[in-house]
Write an enzyme that holds these catalytic residues in place. Structure first.
Site, PDB file in Angstrom:
ATOM      1  N   LYS A  65       0.803  -1.219   0.000  1.00 34.63           N
ATOM      2  CA  LYS A  65       0.000   0.000   0.000  1.00 34.63           C
ATOM      3  C   LYS A  65       0.838   1.273   0.000  1.00 34.63           C
ATOM      4  CE  LYS A  65      -4.488  -1.133   0.216  1.00 34.63           C
ATOM      5  NZ  LYS A  65      -5.527  -0.557  -0.658  1.00 34.63           N
TER       6      LYS A  65
ATOM      7  N   SER B 199       0.715  -9.704  -0.652  1.00 38.57           N
ATOM      8  CA  SER B 199       0.497  -8.266  -0.541  1.00 38.57           C
ATOM      9  C   SER B 199       0.924  -7.629   0.769  1.00 38.57           C
ATOM     10  CB  SER B 199      -0.978  -7.957  -0.796  1.00 38.57           C
ATOM     11  OG  SER B 199      -1.793  -8.723   0.078  1.00 38.57           O
TER      12      SER B 199
END
Length: 402
Positions: free
Chosen positions: A51, A302
């Protein structure tokens, strides 16, 4: 519109700030899936998640006036840390709205980067709505977690790295919630190598993108709790959906049990701690949800931001689902040697006793009897069935719990 130049410029902005994460080959997942599997380790990224790429690129793209007003974002945790980290580096006031149930570790990490944290709502979508209200009241600049071209461009830098690290890649798997990562990576890969197949993977407990594809537009869905909290988005983005519809080859779902088993498997075999969202692509490979056989496949892990209080529960659930932990009760005669006899049977079956609890009072316990609660470490489902059958044969009335 997003362009490849946007992705390349995003990479240049974040050089020296954001890590180029390793791409590691996994013999274990290659053997189990029948493919040549590589793992893109975004769990080792700064702030513990991909992110930060999109957050940093977005904030670097703001005007001086927008920076001066400060930024606000909504997040279940990873986007929060990315925005807080980037804002802190540039000295920009930052407010983050997070769901009340967000992992404590993510809340504290976000605060440690200098952000003001506001807890609101039970799910991300409620936090997002409240953040937009605050943004209008305070006049701050909103940094969307996924539905923004600058954020998508930042996430797309993973695609640039993948092509450099594995030029002959056949397929790439991304977790998908709001769609920023999947849209950015798929767009980038298809520009550089159109033959690459790109798939999104989400939890069946919150299949927002699957619903969007079925309805041919983003829709709000009813969702259940999921350990893949990083992709628990009820309604994907409008912009991200358009790119996913055009550039993504398909979206598949994995079950909660499959996610937890995969998290445990990765921890045991690869010595990597990954969060639920990050486990989804590998779970899709492990449980044969994809049309890949004998292909060179990269799975994007992720993030690795797992609350320490949750880790033990995830491990326990994974052990139970894999048939490696079981509890059962039985009633024995409350006489010397009876418990020892039962323990000998269990030892001969090569099960490891984790705990024993005696209970001499209960609805099923007669005078002169004792109810025994066992917790056992077992090998697999077949081993549990073997234990059950042997105990029945030896005359024990047993009740197994899963």
């Amino acid at each position: 519109m997003l362009t490849l130049t946007d992705i390349e410029q995003a990479r240049a902005k974040m050089k020296g700030i954001v890590h180029q994460t390793p791409l590691e080959h996994s013999q274990t997942f290659s053997r189990l899936s029948g493919n040549d599997v590589y793992m893109k380790l975004e769990n080792l990224q700064k702030t513990g998640s991909f992110k930060v790429r999109g957050s940093f690129n977005k904030i670097m793209s703001l005007t001086e006036e927008e920076r001066a007003r400060g930024v606000i974002a909504a997040s279940a945790g990873n986007h929060a840390q990315g925005v807080a980290y980037a804002s802190g580096m540039l000295g920009i006031p930052c407010t983050i709205v997070m769901p009340k149930g967000a992992p404590l570790s993510k809340i504290e990490a976000t605060k440690s980067y200098g952000a003001e944290v506001v807890l609101y709502g039970d799910v991300f979508d409620e936090s997002l709505e409240y953040a937009l209200e605050l943004q209008r009241e305070r006049g701050m600049t909103f940094v969307h977690p996924f539905d923004d071209l600058a954020v998508m461009a930042g996430q797309g830098t993973i695609g640039l790295e993948l092509i450099e690290q594995l030029p002959d890649v056949d397929g790439v798997l991304c977790p998908v919630g709001g769609g920023g990562l999947l849209a950015g990576v798929a767009f980038t890969l298809k520009q550089l190598k159109p033959s690459v197949e790109v798939y999104g993977v989400e939890s069946s407990a919150c299949p927002g993108m699957t619903a969007a594809i079925r309805h041919k537009q983003p829709v709000s869905i009813a969702a259940s709790n999921t350990i893949a909290d990083g992709i628990a988005v009820k309604k994907p983005g409008n912009i991200t959906y358009q790119y996913i519809e055009q550039y993504v080859d398909g979206v598949v779902c994995v079950e909660e049990a499959e996610i937890s088993r995969t998290m445990l498997y990765v921890l045991e075999r690869n010595k990597l701690l990954i969060e639920g969202a990050a486990a989804c692509p590998l779970a899709a490979l492990l449980y044969q949800k994809l049309p890949f056989r004998g292909k060179k496949v990269a799975a994007i892990l992720s993030g690795g931001n797992v609350d320490v209080t949750l880790i033990s529960r995830i491990i326990e659930r994974g052990l139970v689902e894999a048939g490696r932990f079981v509890t059962f009760t039985t009633v024995i005669s409350d006489k010397p040697g009876q418990l020892n006899k039962l323990l000998r049977i269990i030892a001969e079956l090569e099960a490891n006793v984790m705990s024993i609890h005696h209970q001499r009072i209960g609805a099923k316990v007669l005078p002169g009897q004792a109810e025994i609660h066992f917790s056992l470490e077992t090998k697999n489902e077949d081993h549990i069935q073997q234990i059950y059958q042997v105990l029945l044969k030896e005359g024990y009335d047993v009740q197994f719990y899963r």
